[in-house]
Design a protein around this motif. Structure first.
Motif, PDB file in Angstrom:
ATOM      1  N   ILE A 234      36.487  41.951  30.386  1.00 46.30           N
ATOM      2  CA  ILE A 234      35.938  41.705  31.613  1.00 46.30           C
ATOM      3  C   ILE A 234      34.042  42.185  31.773  1.00 46.30           C
ATOM      4  O   ILE A 234      34.033  43.429  31.327  1.00 46.30           O
ATOM      5  CB  ILE A 234      36.433  42.416  32.649  1.00 46.30           C
ATOM      6  CG1 ILE A 234      37.935  41.622  32.949  1.00 46.30           C
ATOM      7  CG2 ILE A 234      35.609  42.149  34.177  1.00 46.30           C
ATOM      8  CD1 ILE A 234      38.699  42.107  34.131  1.00 46.30           C
TER       9      ILE A 234
ATOM     10  N   GLU B 263      30.928  42.665  34.398  1.00 44.79           N
ATOM     11  CA  GLU B 263      30.444  42.163  35.707  1.00 44.79           C
ATOM     12  C   GLU B 263      31.466  41.135  36.462  1.00 44.79           C
ATOM     13  O   GLU B 263      31.057  40.265  37.091  1.00 44.79           O
ATOM     14  CB  GLU B 263      29.085  41.742  35.674  1.00 44.79           C
ATOM     15  CG  GLU B 263      28.098  42.605  34.868  1.00 44.79           C
ATOM     16  CD  GLU B 263      26.893  42.142  35.033  1.00 44.79           C
ATOM     17  OE1 GLU B 263      26.614  41.175  35.130  1.00 44.79           O
ATOM     18  OE2 GLU B 263      25.691  42.952  34.779  1.00 44.79           O
TER      19      GLU B 263
ATOM     20  N   ARG C 204      33.919  39.389  35.757  1.00 49.84           N
ATOM     21  CA  ARG C 204      34.419  38.149  35.178  1.00 49.84           C
ATOM     22  C   ARG C 204      34.983  38.149  33.853  1.00 49.84           C
ATOM     23  O   ARG C 204      34.619  39.020  33.112  1.00 49.84           O
ATOM     24  CB  ARG C 204      33.103  36.862  34.861  1.00 49.84           C
ATOM     25  CG  ARG C 204      32.389  36.626  36.446  1.00 49.84           C
ATOM     26  CD  ARG C 204      31.561  35.397  35.937  1.00 49.84           C
ATOM     27  NE  ARG C 204      30.478  35.246  36.993  1.00 49.84           N
ATOM     28  CZ  ARG C 204      30.746  34.363  37.946  1.00 49.84           C
ATOM     29  NH1 ARG C 204      32.128  33.592  38.293  1.00 49.84           N
ATOM     30  NH2 ARG C 204      30.126  34.092  39.099  1.00 49.84           N
TER      31      ARG C 204
ATOM     32  N   LEU D  35      35.001  41.355  41.596  1.00 50.16           N
ATOM     33  CA  LEU D  35      35.890  40.205  41.085  1.00 50.16           C
ATOM     34  C   LEU D  35      35.531  38.987  41.231  1.00 50.16           C
ATOM     35  O   LEU D  35      35.491  38.513  42.526  1.00 50.16           O
ATOM     36  CB  LEU D  35      37.453  40.476  41.162  1.00 50.16           C
ATOM     37  CG  LEU D  35      38.113  41.993  40.744  1.00 50.16           C
ATOM     38  CD1 LEU D  35      39.424  41.856  41.220  1.00 50.16           C
ATOM     39  CD2 LEU D  35      37.880  42.107  39.302  1.00 50.16           C
ATOM     40  N   LYS D  36      35.128  38.268  40.321  1.00 51.39           N
ATOM     41  CA  LYS D  36      34.494  36.803  40.530  1.00 51.39           C
ATOM     42  C   LYS D  36      35.445  35.710  39.875  1.00 51.39           C
ATOM     43  O   LYS D  36      35.487  35.602  38.970  1.00 51.39           O
ATOM     44  CB  LYS D  36      33.245  36.834  40.150  1.00 51.39           C
ATOM     45  CG  LYS D  36      32.337  37.667  40.522  1.00 51.39           C
ATOM     46  CD  LYS D  36      30.945  37.972  39.686  1.00 51.39           C
ATOM     47  CE  LYS D  36      30.138  39.385  40.186  1.00 51.39           C
ATOM     48  NZ  LYS D  36      28.974  39.547  39.242  1.00 51.39           N
ATOM     49  N   GLU D  37      36.011  34.907  40.828  1.00 54.12           N
ATOM     50  CA  GLU D  37      36.906  33.805  40.154  1.00 54.12           C
ATOM     51  C   GLU D  37      37.753  34.047  39.237  1.00 54.12           C
ATOM     52  O   GLU D  37      37.747  33.416  38.195  1.00 54.12           O
ATOM     53  CB  GLU D  37      36.001  32.720  39.842  1.00 54.12           C
ATOM     54  CG  GLU D  37      35.043  32.065  41.065  1.00 54.12           C
ATOM     55  CD  GLU D  37      35.936  31.444  42.197  1.00 54.12           C
ATOM     56  OE1 GLU D  37      37.176  30.744  41.935  1.00 54.12           O
ATOM     57  OE2 GLU D  37      35.537  31.584  43.406  1.00 54.12           O
ATOM     58  N   ILE D  38      38.570  35.109  38.991  1.00 53.21           N
ATOM     59  CA  ILE D  38      39.498  35.573  38.260  1.00 53.21           C
ATOM     60  C   ILE D  38      40.759  34.599  37.973  1.00 53.21           C
ATOM     61  O   ILE D  38      41.422  34.341  39.042  1.00 53.21           O
ATOM     62  CB  ILE D  38      40.068  37.024  38.417  1.00 53.21           C
ATOM     63  CG1 ILE D  38      38.867  37.730  38.299  1.00 53.21           C
ATOM     64  CG2 ILE D  38      41.099  37.439  37.464  1.00 53.21           C
ATOM     65  CD1 ILE D  38      38.222  38.127  37.067  1.00 53.21           C
TER      66      ILE D  38
ATOM     67  N   ASN E 285      38.806  36.417  44.191  1.00 56.62           N
ATOM     68  CA  ASN E 285      37.604  37.182  44.550  1.00 56.62           C
ATOM     69  C   ASN E 285      37.654  38.385  45.217  1.00 56.62           C
ATOM     70  O   ASN E 285      38.662  38.595  46.235  1.00 56.62           O
ATOM     71  CB  ASN E 285      36.542  36.417  45.194  1.00 56.62           C
ATOM     72  CG  ASN E 285      36.032  35.122  44.457  1.00 56.62           C
ATOM     73  OD1 ASN E 285      35.075  35.496  43.507  1.00 56.62           O
ATOM     74  ND2 ASN E 285      36.676  33.856  44.521  1.00 56.62           N
TER      75      ASN E 285
ATOM     76  N   HIS F  59      30.221  42.008  45.081  1.00 57.42           N
ATOM     77  CA  HIS F  59      31.330  41.008  44.539  1.00 57.42           C
ATOM     78  C   HIS F  59      31.607  41.819  43.223  1.00 57.42           C
ATOM     79  O   HIS F  59      31.153  41.509  42.122  1.00 57.42           O
ATOM     80  CB  HIS F  59      30.296  39.757  44.101  1.00 57.42           C
ATOM     81  CG  HIS F  59      31.359  38.783  44.050  1.00 57.42           C
ATOM     82  ND1 HIS F  59      30.814  37.094  44.173  1.00 57.42           N
ATOM     83  CD2 HIS F  59      32.623  38.683  44.067  1.00 57.42           C
ATOM     84  CE1 HIS F  59      31.942  36.467  43.994  1.00 57.42           C
ATOM     85  NE2 HIS F  59      33.149  37.371  44.225  1.00 57.42           N
TER      86      HIS F  59
ATOM     87  N   VAL G 233      35.269  37.250  30.471  1.00 56.24           N
ATOM     88  CA  VAL G 233      34.286  36.500  29.522  1.00 56.24           C
ATOM     89  C   VAL G 233      35.141  35.973  28.353  1.00 56.24           C
ATOM     90  O   VAL G 233      34.774  35.101  27.815  1.00 56.24           O
ATOM     91  CB  VAL G 233      33.235  37.484  29.337  1.00 56.24           C
ATOM     92  CG1 VAL G 233      32.391  37.157  28.107  1.00 56.24           C
ATOM     93  CG2 VAL G 233      32.228  37.736  30.617  1.00 56.24           C
TER      94      VAL G 233
END
Length: 248
Positions: A215, A217, A219, A20-23, A11, A18, A221
């Motif tokens: 990627i 937003e 995440r 980068l989310k839980e990469i 993160n 926020h 995808v």
């Protein structure tokens, strides 16, 4: 085989944002991973985390077995990582007061304590490798944008990196110069260089990538082989993005 890059639950925040989310992402030796997505999706931030240009807040990031720690932790391994990871930016970042050859010699002589003679020989070899051996004694301002970017690639290669990061390396170039830079990157891929590439060049991504990451937003995808992502995207976000960019 040990993975060159391994991210788990990574993160990254810029203040309240926020980014980068839980990469979760790993890169194998010799693999070419191309990262695509809209502007502002977090692509560049992701690869900037890999060589410590951006600090992340939580999760784990290993680069060539070195643990890059979250923000606020002691970064003992950072110098080691930077020796092993080459990076090519949108802007060429060459030293204007040094010749092309001297730009390439600088890091090996200062960081690796390579002799001037050996560094000069290395620079000549790398300039030949990227197709501009005749430009060695010119200054960056005397070169085209495509030539300057090829010098930047040669400069990164001078440290004999285990991993090369490319952050939209053709986005600042005139259209007729894009091909010459992509050709050098194609050659590196063929030679087995491990690469993480952020690009809007979808044809290049389809041709050269072992794996494409989309990627949105902050995440991941969708990810998969280029033919799977481009020809049969599973996620509606990927479908919408590709429909938009492949029209142009």
């Amino acid at each position: 085989m040990t993975q060159i890059v391994k991210m788990q639950g990574l993160n990254k925040h810029f203040g309240e944002l926020h980014v980068l989310k839980e990469i979760d992402l790993s890169v194998e030796p010799g693999e070419v991973v191309v990262i695509i997505g809209a502007s502002g999706s977090g692509k560049s931030t992701l690869i900037r985390c890999v060589n410590g240009l951006e600090e992340y807040q939580s999760g784990q990031l290993l680069v060539d077995k070195e643990n890059l720690l979250p923000k606020g932790a002691s970064q003992k391994g950072l110098a080691t990582i930077r020796k092993q990871v080459g990076m090519v930016f949108q802007q060429f970042n060459l030293f204007p007061h040094l010749t092309v050859k001297k730009n390439i010699m600088l890091a090996p002589t200062k960081v690796k304590e390579v002799s001037d003679t050996d560094a000069a020989r290395l620079a000549d070899r790398l300039l030949d490798r990227v197709g501009i051996a005749t430009q060695a004694n010119k200054y960056p301002s005397q070169l085209s944008g495509g030539q300057q970017q090829r010098v930047a690639i040669a400069r990164a290669l001078a440290m004999d990196p285990r991993l090369m990061l490319f952050d939209e390396p053709t986005s600042a170039l005139d259209p007729e110069m894009i091909g010459e830079v992509l050709d050098v990157m194609r050659e590196l891929a063929k030679e087995g260089m491990t690469m993480m590439v952020v690009t809007h060049e979808m044809g290049f991504a389809r041709e050269v990538a072992d794996r494409v990451i989309y990627i949105h937003e902050g995440r991941i995808v969708e990810e998969g082989k280029p033919e799977a992502v481009f020809d049969n995207p599973q996620h509606e976000r990927t479908q919408a993005f590709l429909a938009r960019v492949l029209k142009h």
